[in-house]
Motif scaffolding. Structure first.
Motif, PDB file in Angstrom:
ATOM      1  N   ASN A 229      19.165 -35.580  90.667  1.00  0.00           N
ATOM      2  CA  ASN A 229      20.158 -36.655  90.731  1.00  0.00           C
ATOM      3  C   ASN A 229      21.568 -36.100  90.940  1.00  0.00           C
ATOM      4  N   GLU A 230      21.885 -34.993  90.251  1.00  0.00           N
ATOM      5  CA  GLU A 230      23.205 -34.378  90.427  1.00  0.00           C
ATOM      6  C   GLU A 230      23.411 -33.912  91.857  1.00  0.00           C
ATOM      7  N   LEU A 231      22.365 -33.323  92.446  1.00  0.00           N
ATOM      8  CA  LEU A 231      22.452 -32.887  93.838  1.00  0.00           C
ATOM      9  C   LEU A 231      22.631 -34.069  94.781  1.00  0.00           C
ATOM     10  N   ALA A 232      21.948 -35.173  94.485  1.00  0.00           N
ATOM     11  CA  ALA A 232      22.055 -36.355  95.338  1.00  0.00           C
ATOM     12  C   ALA A 232      23.465 -36.934  95.293  1.00  0.00           C
ATOM     13  N   VAL A 233      24.035 -37.035  94.090  1.00  0.00           N
ATOM     14  CA  VAL A 233      25.389 -37.573  93.962  1.00  0.00           C
ATOM     15  C   VAL A 233      26.404 -36.629  94.599  1.00  0.00           C
ATOM     16  N   ALA A 234      26.191 -35.323  94.445  1.00  0.00           N
ATOM     17  CA  ALA A 234      27.084 -34.344  95.075  1.00  0.00           C
ATOM     18  C   ALA A 234      27.087 -34.519  96.591  1.00  0.00           C
ATOM     19  N   GLU A 235      25.918 -34.806  97.156  1.00  0.00           N
ATOM     20  CA  GLU A 235      25.813 -34.979  98.603  1.00  0.00           C
ATOM     21  C   GLU A 235      26.435 -36.311  99.046  1.00  0.00           C
ATOM     22  N   GLU A 236      26.206 -37.357  98.275  1.00  0.00           N
ATOM     23  CA  GLU A 236      26.713 -38.683  98.628  1.00  0.00           C
ATOM     24  C   GLU A 236      28.232 -38.788  98.503  1.00  0.00           C
ATOM     25  N   ARG A 237      28.780 -38.059  97.524  1.00  0.00           N
ATOM     26  CA  ARG A 237      30.219 -38.191  97.242  1.00  0.00           C
ATOM     27  C   ARG A 237      30.884 -36.813  97.283  1.00  0.00           C
ATOM     28  N   ARG A 238      30.719 -36.155  98.410  1.00  0.00           N
ATOM     29  CA  ARG A 238      31.176 -34.774  98.560  1.00  0.00           C
ATOM     30  C   ARG A 238      32.655 -34.592  98.270  1.00  0.00           C
ATOM     31  N   HIS A 259      32.481 -26.828  95.058  1.00  0.00           N
ATOM     32  CA  HIS A 259      32.527 -28.065  95.824  1.00  0.00           C
ATOM     33  C   HIS A 259      31.237 -28.184  96.632  1.00  0.00           C
ATOM     34  N   PRO A 260      30.744 -29.384  96.840  1.00  0.00           N
ATOM     35  CA  PRO A 260      29.569 -29.548  97.705  1.00  0.00           C
ATOM     36  C   PRO A 260      29.866 -29.086  99.134  1.00  0.00           C
ATOM     37  N   PRO A 261      28.817 -28.627  99.851  1.00  0.00           N
ATOM     38  CA  PRO A 261      27.416 -28.557  99.421  1.00  0.00           C
ATOM     39  C   PRO A 261      27.171 -27.348  98.521  1.00  0.00           C
ATOM     40  N   ASP A 263      24.566 -25.540  98.036  1.00  0.00           N
ATOM     41  CA  ASP A 263      23.814 -24.410  98.577  1.00  0.00           C
ATOM     42  C   ASP A 263      24.670 -23.475  99.421  1.00  0.00           C
ATOM     43  N   ALA A 264      25.945 -23.816  99.588  1.00  0.00           N
ATOM     44  CA  ALA A 264      26.869 -22.880 100.230  1.00  0.00           C
ATOM     45  C   ALA A 264      27.366 -21.837  99.234  1.00  0.00           C
ATOM     46  N   HIS A 265      27.155 -22.109  97.942  1.00  0.00           N
ATOM     47  CA  HIS A 265      27.653 -21.217  96.885  1.00  0.00           C
ATOM     48  C   HIS A 265      26.538 -20.540  96.098  1.00  0.00           C
ATOM     49  N   VAL A 266      25.418 -21.247  95.907  1.00  0.00           N
ATOM     50  CA  VAL A 266      24.346 -20.753  95.042  1.00  0.00           C
ATOM     51  C   VAL A 266      23.006 -20.898  95.744  1.00  0.00           C
ATOM     52  N   SER A 267      22.018 -20.135  95.268  1.00  0.00           N
ATOM     53  CA  SER A 267      20.651 -20.284  95.736  1.00  0.00           C
ATOM     54  C   SER A 267      19.954 -21.311  94.845  1.00  0.00           C
ATOM     55  N   LEU A 268      19.430 -22.357  95.445  1.00  0.00           N
ATOM     56  CA  LEU A 268      18.760 -23.415  94.690  1.00  0.00           C
ATOM     57  C   LEU A 268      17.256 -23.170  94.716  1.00  0.00           C
ATOM     58  N   THR A 269      16.677 -22.993  93.522  1.00  0.00           N
ATOM     59  CA  THR A 269      15.257 -22.682  93.400  1.00  0.00           C
ATOM     60  C   THR A 269      14.558 -23.797  92.655  1.00  0.00           C
ATOM     61  N   ALA A 270      13.498 -24.361  93.228  1.00  0.00           N
ATOM     62  CA  ALA A 270      12.732 -25.405  92.554  1.00  0.00           C
ATOM     63  C   ALA A 270      11.993 -24.800  91.364  1.00  0.00           C
ATOM     64  N   THR A 271      12.172 -25.383  90.189  1.00  0.00           N
ATOM     65  CA  THR A 271      11.518 -24.864  88.983  1.00  0.00           C
ATOM     66  C   THR A 271      10.479 -25.829  88.436  1.00  0.00           C
ATOM     67  N   THR A 272      10.542 -27.111  88.814  1.00  0.00           N
ATOM     68  CA  THR A 272       9.523 -28.081  88.409  1.00  0.00           C
ATOM     69  C   THR A 272       9.159 -28.936  89.618  1.00  0.00           C
ATOM     70  N   PHE A 273       7.985 -29.521  89.572  1.00  0.00           N
ATOM     71  CA  PHE A 273       7.521 -30.355  90.671  1.00  0.00           C
ATOM     72  C   PHE A 273       6.963 -31.656  90.110  1.00  0.00           C
ATOM     73  N   GLN A 274       7.169 -32.755  90.835  1.00  0.00           N
ATOM     74  CA  GLN A 274       6.588 -34.034  90.449  1.00  0.00           C
ATOM     75  C   GLN A 274       5.196 -34.142  91.041  1.00  0.00           C
ATOM     76  N   ALA A 275       4.227 -34.465  90.209  1.00  0.00           N
ATOM     77  CA  ALA A 275       2.849 -34.622  90.657  1.00  0.00           C
ATOM     78  C   ALA A 275       2.495 -36.101  90.713  1.00  0.00           C
ATOM     79  N   SER A 276       1.998 -36.549  91.847  1.00  0.00           N
ATOM     80  CA  SER A 276       1.565 -37.934  91.973  1.00  0.00           C
ATOM     81  C   SER A 276       0.178 -37.973  92.609  1.00  0.00           C
ATOM     82  N   PHE A 277      -0.598 -39.046  92.351  1.00  0.00           N
ATOM     83  CA  PHE A 277      -1.967 -39.127  92.846  1.00  0.00           C
ATOM     84  C   PHE A 277      -1.995 -39.589  94.303  1.00  0.00           C
ATOM     85  N   HIS A 278      -2.973 -39.111  95.041  1.00  0.00           N
ATOM     86  CA  HIS A 278      -3.126 -39.489  96.437  1.00  0.00           C
ATOM     87  C   HIS A 278      -3.488 -40.976  96.509  1.00  0.00           C
TER      88      HIS A 278
END
Length: 278
Positions: A229-238, A259-261, A263-278
């Motif tokens: 959510n923080e990444l989404a708001v950062a992108e929407e309201r740069r 300042h956004p974006p 990923d221009a400053h830091v490496s973003l690494t996914a640490t959790t994943f959402q699992a949903s059923f097919h």
């Protein structure tokens, strides 16, 4: 004098002694490194004073990697063995209150403190440590999930937000904008999490500043968590969103802004994943 590898027992002894000195150092209590060293030497396997001093510097380096305080008089020295990291981890496991402490912070202290925070340049490729040193620091941080630990420390996060709230109001008053200072809001406290930022503030010209605060006690390169959510708001309201990185918090808080974006400053690494059923 022994030049062999330090045993687990020796590592446990010197780590416990180091934390005793560190507790005094953080609390501004007088202590003698020489007295600590003299008391420790007979308990070790014929170690020299020089080897003990260097091991203290190794412990400082381990604590730096863990995003923790260290004794300023023992400059971090790298290329240490992982058995020493394990010894520090054992001490922390036996003393869980250490990671939850907030030295010198009292409820409401941030709001009463109107001094502005020192804000410097963010970490970049040009000011990073030597590669081997940085690799060791990041390896320790990942192994012990330092970012997750700080994220779960709600007292630390709340204290950091409170301190930045006071900083923003003080900065606006200094700029002659008392009217804007009165409008600064602690959004996460008043409305709860979910906005994608913690504080709604202003630049002196009146433009909005949406501030997400990330606080650690450790050095400026300690990893931290960012939500989807923080990444989404950062992108929407740069133009409005800012990440206010507060570090060295339990000693003398310092900060930098990203300042956004992001990923221009830091490496973003996914640490959790959402699992949903097919």
């Amino acid at each position: 004098m022994s030049n062999g590898p330090w045993t687990d027992e020796e590592n446990d002894l010197i780590v416990a002694d180091y934390f005793a000195m560190l507790a005094d150092d953080i609390s501004a209590r007088r202590y003698s490194k020489a007295e600590h060293r003299r008391a420790l030497l007979p308990l070790l396997n014929d170690r020299s004073e020089g080897s003990v001093e260097f091991k203290h510097q190794n412990i400082s380096a381990v604590l730096k990697g863990l995003g923790e305080d260290w004794i300023p008089g023992y400059k971090p020295a790298f290329n240490f063995q992982m058995t020493l990291v394990d010894a520090v981890a054992r001490w922390l496991a036996l003393n869980p209150a250490w990671l939850g402490r907030q030295p010198g912070l009292q409820p409401g202290a941030g709001l009463r403190e109107a001094v502005q925070i020192w804000i410097g340049p963010p970490p970049t490729l040009s000011n990073q440590p030597p590669p081997q040193e940085l690799d060791q620091m990041l390896h320790i941080a990942r192994k012990f999930d330092v970012a997750g630990r700080d994220e779960r420390n709600r007292a630390l996060g709340r204290a950091g937000e409170e301190r930045v709230l006071a900083h923003e109001r003080a900065a606006l008053r200094t700029a002659g904008r008392d009217d804007l200072a009165r409008k600064v809001r602690w959004v996460s406290e008043e409305d709860g999490d979910g906005a994608g930022y913690d504080i709604a503030s202003f630049a002196p010209d009146g433009l909005p500043r949406l501030i997400e605060v990330k606080t650690t006690n450790g050095w400026e390169r300690t990893p931290f968590h960012v939500t989807r959510n923080e990444l989404a708001v950062a992108e929407e309201r740069r133009s409005e969103w800012r990440l206010f990185r507060l570090w060295n918090f339990s000693r003398e808080p310092k900060a930098f802004e990203l300042h956004p974006p992001l990923d221009a400053h830091v490496s973003l690494t996914a640490t959790t994943f959402q699992a949903s059923f097919h």
